[in-house]
Design a protein around this motif. Structure first.
Motif, mmCIF file in Angstrom:
data_model
loop_
_atom_site.group_PDB
_atom_site.id
_atom_site.type_symbol
_atom_site.label_atom_id
_atom_site.label_comp_id
_atom_site.label_asym_id
_atom_site.label_seq_id
_atom_site.Cartn_x
_atom_site.Cartn_y
_atom_site.Cartn_z
ATOM 1 N N ASN B 41 -3.096 -21.586 14.001
ATOM 2 C CA ASN B 41 -3.578 -22.089 15.282
ATOM 3 C C ASN B 41 -2.757 -23.247 15.805
ATOM 4 O O ASN B 41 -2.344 -23.246 16.952
ATOM 5 C CB ASN B 41 -5.049 -22.506 15.187
ATOM 6 C CG ASN B 41 -5.982 -21.333 15.341
ATOM 7 O OD1 ASN B 41 -5.983 -20.684 16.372
ATOM 8 N ND2 ASN B 41 -6.734 -21.039 14.318
ATOM 9 N N ILE B 42 -2.527 -24.230 14.946
ATOM 10 C CA ILE B 42 -1.831 -25.424 15.421
ATOM 11 C C ILE B 42 -0.330 -25.162 15.528
ATOM 12 O O ILE B 42 0.296 -25.478 16.541
ATOM 13 C CB ILE B 42 -2.107 -26.611 14.467
ATOM 14 C CG1 ILE B 42 -3.610 -26.818 14.323
ATOM 15 C CG2 ILE B 42 -1.439 -27.869 14.993
ATOM 16 C CD1 ILE B 42 -4.358 -27.027 15.611
ATOM 17 N N PHE B 43 0.237 -24.528 14.500
ATOM 18 C CA PHE B 43 1.668 -24.285 14.504
ATOM 19 C C PHE B 43 2.121 -23.451 15.717
ATOM 20 O O PHE B 43 3.070 -23.826 16.396
ATOM 21 C CB PHE B 43 2.088 -23.651 13.173
ATOM 22 C CG PHE B 43 3.562 -23.452 13.055
ATOM 23 C CD1 PHE B 43 4.419 -24.551 13.060
ATOM 24 C CD2 PHE B 43 4.104 -22.180 12.969
ATOM 25 C CE1 PHE B 43 5.784 -24.371 12.963
ATOM 26 C CE2 PHE B 43 5.470 -21.998 12.891
ATOM 27 C CZ PHE B 43 6.317 -23.101 12.881
ATOM 28 N N PRO B 44 1.438 -22.338 16.035
ATOM 29 C CA PRO B 44 1.842 -21.587 17.233
ATOM 30 C C PRO B 44 1.794 -22.424 18.500
ATOM 31 O O PRO B 44 2.634 -22.259 19.385
ATOM 32 C CB PRO B 44 0.820 -20.456 17.314
ATOM 33 C CG PRO B 44 0.280 -20.330 15.960
ATOM 34 C CD PRO B 44 0.358 -21.662 15.320
ATOM 35 N N LEU B 45 0.832 -23.337 18.559
ATOM 36 C CA LEU B 45 0.732 -24.166 19.757
ATOM 37 C C LEU B 45 1.927 -25.107 19.889
ATOM 38 O O LEU B 45 2.454 -25.319 20.979
ATOM 39 C CB LEU B 45 -0.573 -24.967 19.739
ATOM 40 C CG LEU B 45 -1.829 -24.145 19.977
ATOM 41 C CD1 LEU B 45 -3.056 -25.027 19.918
ATOM 42 C CD2 LEU B 45 -1.753 -23.453 21.336
ATOM 43 N N TYR B 47 4.860 -24.537 18.609
ATOM 44 C CA TYR B 47 5.948 -23.598 18.878
ATOM 45 C C TYR B 47 6.030 -23.289 20.377
ATOM 46 O O TYR B 47 7.086 -23.346 20.990
ATOM 47 C CB TYR B 47 5.596 -22.338 18.093
ATOM 48 C CG TYR B 47 6.661 -21.312 17.871
ATOM 49 C CD1 TYR B 47 7.667 -21.511 16.919
ATOM 50 C CD2 TYR B 47 6.622 -20.104 18.554
ATOM 51 C CE1 TYR B 47 8.603 -20.539 16.679
ATOM 52 C CE2 TYR B 47 7.560 -19.120 18.311
ATOM 53 C CZ TYR B 47 8.546 -19.338 17.363
ATOM 54 O OH TYR B 47 9.459 -18.372 17.130
ATOM 55 N N SER B 48 4.871 -22.998 20.991
ATOM 56 C CA SER B 48 4.908 -22.636 22.407
ATOM 57 C C SER B 48 5.105 -23.864 23.293
ATOM 58 O O SER B 48 5.607 -23.737 24.400
ATOM 59 C CB SER B 48 3.664 -21.858 22.813
ATOM 60 O OG SER B 48 2.534 -22.650 22.722
ATOM 61 N N PHE B 56 13.265 -19.507 28.436
ATOM 62 C CA PHE B 56 13.301 -18.391 27.488
ATOM 63 C C PHE B 56 12.568 -17.164 28.029
ATOM 64 O O PHE B 56 11.508 -17.274 28.636
ATOM 65 C CB PHE B 56 12.662 -18.849 26.179
ATOM 66 C CG PHE B 56 12.568 -17.791 25.127
ATOM 67 C CD1 PHE B 56 13.714 -17.275 24.534
ATOM 68 C CD2 PHE B 56 11.330 -17.302 24.727
ATOM 69 C CE1 PHE B 56 13.626 -16.299 23.559
ATOM 70 C CE2 PHE B 56 11.240 -16.325 23.748
ATOM 71 C CZ PHE B 56 12.387 -15.825 23.167
ATOM 72 N N THR B 270 8.642 -15.830 29.567
ATOM 73 C CA THR B 270 7.993 -16.453 28.411
ATOM 74 C C THR B 270 7.890 -17.969 28.525
ATOM 75 O O THR B 270 6.829 -18.539 28.284
ATOM 76 C CB THR B 270 8.743 -16.091 27.121
ATOM 77 O OG1 THR B 270 9.031 -14.698 27.148
ATOM 78 C CG2 THR B 270 7.910 -16.404 25.897
ATOM 79 N N SER B 273 5.367 -18.936 31.084
ATOM 80 C CA SER B 273 3.996 -18.597 30.703
ATOM 81 C C SER B 273 3.496 -19.540 29.607
ATOM 82 O O SER B 273 2.298 -19.824 29.541
ATOM 83 C CB SER B 273 3.877 -17.135 30.298
ATOM 84 O OG SER B 273 4.737 -16.855 29.248
ATOM 85 N N CYS B 274 4.396 -20.025 28.751
ATOM 86 C CA CYS B 274 3.984 -21.028 27.764
ATOM 87 C C CYS B 274 3.510 -22.299 28.479
ATOM 88 O O CYS B 274 2.533 -22.928 28.071
ATOM 89 C CB CYS B 274 5.135 -21.369 26.818
ATOM 90 S SG CYS B 274 5.436 -20.091 25.593
ATOM 91 N N ALA B 277 0.178 -21.595 29.869
ATOM 92 C CA ALA B 277 -0.792 -21.619 28.769
ATOM 93 C C ALA B 277 -1.206 -23.051 28.471
ATOM 94 O O ALA B 277 -2.381 -23.320 28.209
ATOM 95 C CB ALA B 277 -0.197 -20.959 27.527
#
Lengths: 318, 301
Positions: B41-45, B47-48, B56, B270, B273-274, B277
């Motif tokens: 949960n935290i790591f993907p956030l 990352y984005s 990108f 991408t 959209s990040c 998000a």
């Protein structure tokens, strides 16, 4: 002691009960429509006026499970007579079932249904398992910053799925987890874990600590006490949590839509994708929907008392 | 007492007598879950967040560039995005208000004893147990202008609920109300059953009117739980994707989550959209904070 009731109160009560019954019928009408369409002959699904009473048939389910093709000419009477009853229903609809040799070719539906089952069951077992251990940890031991940690766990549930899906999609693509059962299972565990911890903590808090203390005094280790005393006591809580996690994973759409396309696709993105262009065959779609809703309806019914408790319990605690 | 005997031992042999120490067990039980949630949960956030400052595009192999705050600037000055937020706000207000009214109304009706009460409550729960995407698909048939039962029953002729830009969003909201009123009903029912009966008895002795009893006793005592239902449903409605996405393609029903999905997975924009998000995430956090603030207030009472 029952309070003395005036006649107007009795009348009001009757009106209220009648209103409840009408509301229930309105709420169930769409579900009845799904279920009944799954048993309708093709032309009755789109008849005007809508058909409520009809002779039910199982042809939509046969069509749901088989690959078929439109027939160019009428079927040879000898072939027709030799066919099993279910194949005759397909012939009657002007189609024939595709076969390889003697093997009937199945549609993609059973495959997608199995994917849903695999992903939902495994992710539920993992989420409830981890959640139970963690809830016990939070319930019985002193933990620095316990409230903050619990809030962190809950906060993971508040993210919109689409937000998490973008980076997860990129990460999965780089490690090759896209369109795999494992990838989807991991996501559903991550999604359900917070709920499982919170719900199980509620149940764990209700089990008296004295039970384990007595076991420890009797010479059990902590782990033995946990497995032999606490887990059996928590069984109903575990069952209720499991049903909630299963229903969430079973019904999930956004992650499944983004992360899968062929191999691991589950039913929720598959069923709507079958609608295509032109006039959809609503009876077959309804049959697929009906089968898909059935497990959840059965669970809801069998575990109604736990569910009522679980929903209110979880919400009040949060 | 035997437990006193145990505590007389030094800590090390106590731990040995019990297998693993409590500290080890605690860590073993808690750390895997926390680690798992951080990784997924935290790591993907994080990352984005990095990608949100780049141009990108996930479907192209060209190298990407760091563009600073450009994505955010573009998004915040894009009327299209703002209209998605307005649509989302409209949807949240209509569907949550509908659920609160229908759900609480049902709970008021159900809050008495009558035959088969348990069965009826269970049957009313069915809509919220279903898959929103599949429900959305099926309501297309119910809303169908030519053979749908809804238009037939209400005599609406060939009114096209889902392809009419003015009504598409409300048609989705009606389906959402159908799905989630039972949730509000369930919470309200729990709240109503917790109101002490003696208050009603006292009101009856005073010959208080139904309205007086309702506004002075019932409403104040169930309002904390109604608030929980309200904030809970608001958060969920804000995130709505599946039900609206499968029901209609009308731009007037394009919620922010649908916009985000299209930008990320259809236009493959991408980086941008990040960034979107993140804007959505900040809004969810704002709503969540509101939720926690009120929840603490409720708890204090």
């Amino acid at each position: 002691m029952a309070a003395v009731r005036t006649s107007s109160e009795v009348a009001l009560n009757r009106v209220a009960i009648a209103a409840v019954l009408i509301a229930t019928l309105i709420f169930l009408a769409p579900i009845y429509w799904i279920a009944s369409t799954a048993f309708k002959p093709k032309d009755l699904a789109v008849s005007v006026p809508p058909t409520v009473l009809f002779q039910p048939e199982v042809t939509p389910f046969i069509r749901l499970f088989t690959k078929r093709v439109q027939m160019q000419k009428t079927v040879d009477p000898q072939v027709y007579d030799a066919a099993p009853w279910w194949e005759k229903r397909i012939y009657d609809g002007g189609e024939r079932v595709l076969k390889v040799g003697k093997d009937v070719q199945l549609s993609q539906y059973p495959d997608r249904f199995m994917n849903s089952l695999i992903v939902a069951v495994i992710s539920t077992v993992l989420a409830v398992g981890m959640g139970t251990f963690t809830a016990y940890g939070f319930s019985r031991f002193k933990i620095a910053g316990e409230a903050d940690l619990l809030f962190f766990i809950l906060s993971t549930r508040m993210l919109p799925p689409v937000v998490v899906a973008i980076p997860m999609f990129l990460m999965y693509r780089s490690v090759g987890l896209n369109d795999s059962h494992i990838g989807l299972i991991i996501l559903y565990v991550a999604f359900n874990l917070s709920f499982s911890v919170w719900l199980m903590k509620g149940f764990m808090d209700e089990i008296p600590k004295e039970y384990e203390e007595a076991a420890l005094v009797d010479g059990y280790t902590r782990m033995q006490a946990f497995f032999k005393i606490v887990l059996p006591e928590a069984a109903t809580g575990i069952a209720a949590t499991a049903v909630f996690c299963f229903i969430t994973a079973w019904n999930e759409y956004a992650f499944a839509l983004i992360m899968t396309n062929r191999r691991a696709q589950t039913a929720p993105p598959f069923i709507p994708s079958q609608i295509g262009s032109g006039l959809p065959d609503w009876t077959t779609i309804a049959a697929g929907t009906f089968l898909f809703l059935l497990p959840v309806a059965i669970f809801t019914f069998l575990l109604r008392n736990h569910l009522l408790r679980g929903v209110t319990f979880g919400a009040i605690r949060k | 007492m035997a437990s006193v005997a145990l505590t007389n031992l030094d800590p090390a042999s106590r731990a040995a007598a019990r297998g693993w120490s409590d500290l080890t067990i605690r860590n073993m039980f808690i750390i895997p879950t926390l680690a798992f949630l951080i990784v997924f949960n935290i790591f993907p956030l994080i990352y984005s967040l990095g990608y949100s400052f780049t141009n990108f595009a996930a479907n192209r192999s060209e190298p990407w560039q760091f563009v600073g705050l450009q994505n955010y600037r573009e998004l915040l000055s894009d009327d299209h995005i703002w209209s998605n937020f307005v649509i989302t706000a409209k949807y949240v207000i209509v569907s949550v208000a509908g659920q609160m009214i229908v759900g609480f109304g049902l709970a008021l009706l159900l809050n008495r004893s009558f035959p088969m009460k348990g069965l009826i409550t269970t049957l009313l729960l069915l809509p919220m147990m279903m898959s929103a995407a599949v429900v959305g698909l099926f309501w297309q048939l119910l809303y169908s202008p030519s053979w749908g039962p809804i238009n037939y029953v209400f005599g609406l002729g060939d009114f096209a609920w889902l392809s009419n830009p003015d009504s598409a969003l409300y048609a989705v909201a009606i389906t959402d109300i159908w799905m989630w009123s039972p949730f509000v009903m369930l919470l309200s029912l729990a709240g109503l059953s917790a109101v002490p009966q003696h208050l009603y008895e006292a009101a009856a002795i005073d010959r208080a009117s139904w309205w007086y009893t309702f506004t002075r006793i019932t409403l104040p005592l169930v309002s904390p739980i109604l608030l929980i239902a309200l904030i809970f449903r608001t958060m969920e409605a804000f995130k709505t994707f599946d039900i609206a996405y499968t029901m209609t393609t009308q731009p007037t029903a394009e919620l922010i989550a649908i916009r985000l999905y299209k930008q990320a997975f259809q236009q493959w924009d991408t980086g941008k959209s990040c960034a979107l998000a993140y804007i959505v995430l900040i809004m969810v956090l704002a709503i969540t904070n509101l939720y926690v603030k009120y929840l603490n207030k409720v708890k204090e009472r």
